[in-house]
Design a protein around this motif. Structure first.
Motif: not given
Length: 177
Positions: A23-26, A130-131
């Protein structure tokens, strides 16, 4: 107030990390969110599902099962996020209306006439820098994303941050004296 039930965490850290990475989490961390559970069932009074809700939610969560999958243990040092007092009957009715509209196959069940049960719902929080910083909340029961909990979690994280700042500031003043 009665003892708060703690629902079983069924998704472990490795599974949560994999799901959150997709889901894009680091990064991720475990958390518990306090919610209220209303029993749903047929008019005979036997619960067949539970509506999990809080005052700030736009849509409730539906947990199918005759009993809440609770454990007797207490929560340790993991992040705990409070959602406040039980919502009014009007809020419960609004949330149940939306749930019935979203899941018409359950149209015969109704909210049973019983007091709401206070619960701790296990969750995993995923962070992405991120941004813009992003927060993803997934269920500790199923691993499914829970976007309806995001406002409660963000408010709880903000409160935890301010409590930490006040605590640190008080500690510094004590050391200075």
């Amino acid at each position: 107030m009665a003892e708060r039930l703690t629902l079983f965490r069924q998704i472990d850290e490795d599974a949560a990390k994999k799901r959150l990475q997709r889901l894009g989490a680091k990064a991720c961390e475990p958390a518990w969110v306090s919610l209220w559970a209303a029993a749903l069932g047929l008019p005979n009074g036997t619960p067949g599902a539970w509506l999990l809700y809080a005052q700030e939610m736009r849509r409730a969560l539906l947990l199918v099962g005759t009993e809440l999958p609770a454990q007797p243990t207490t929560i340790n040092t993991e992040l705990r996020i409070e959602s406040g007092l039980p919502p009014s009957p009007e809020v419960l009715n609004r949330l149940w209306l939306w749930e019935r509209m979203a899941t018409p196959r359950h149209w015969r069940i109704q909210v049973l006439d019983s007091a709401p049960t206070s619960i701790w719902l296990p969750c995993w929080l995923g962070y992405h820098r991120g941004r813009h910083h992003r927060l993803t909340v997934i269920s500790g029961l199923s691993g499914e994303p829970l976007p309806m909990l995001k406002p409660i979690v963000l408010e709880g994280l903000q409160q935890a941050y301010w409590n930490e700042q006040v605590s640190t500031s008080s500690e510094r003043r004590r050391k200075a004296v």
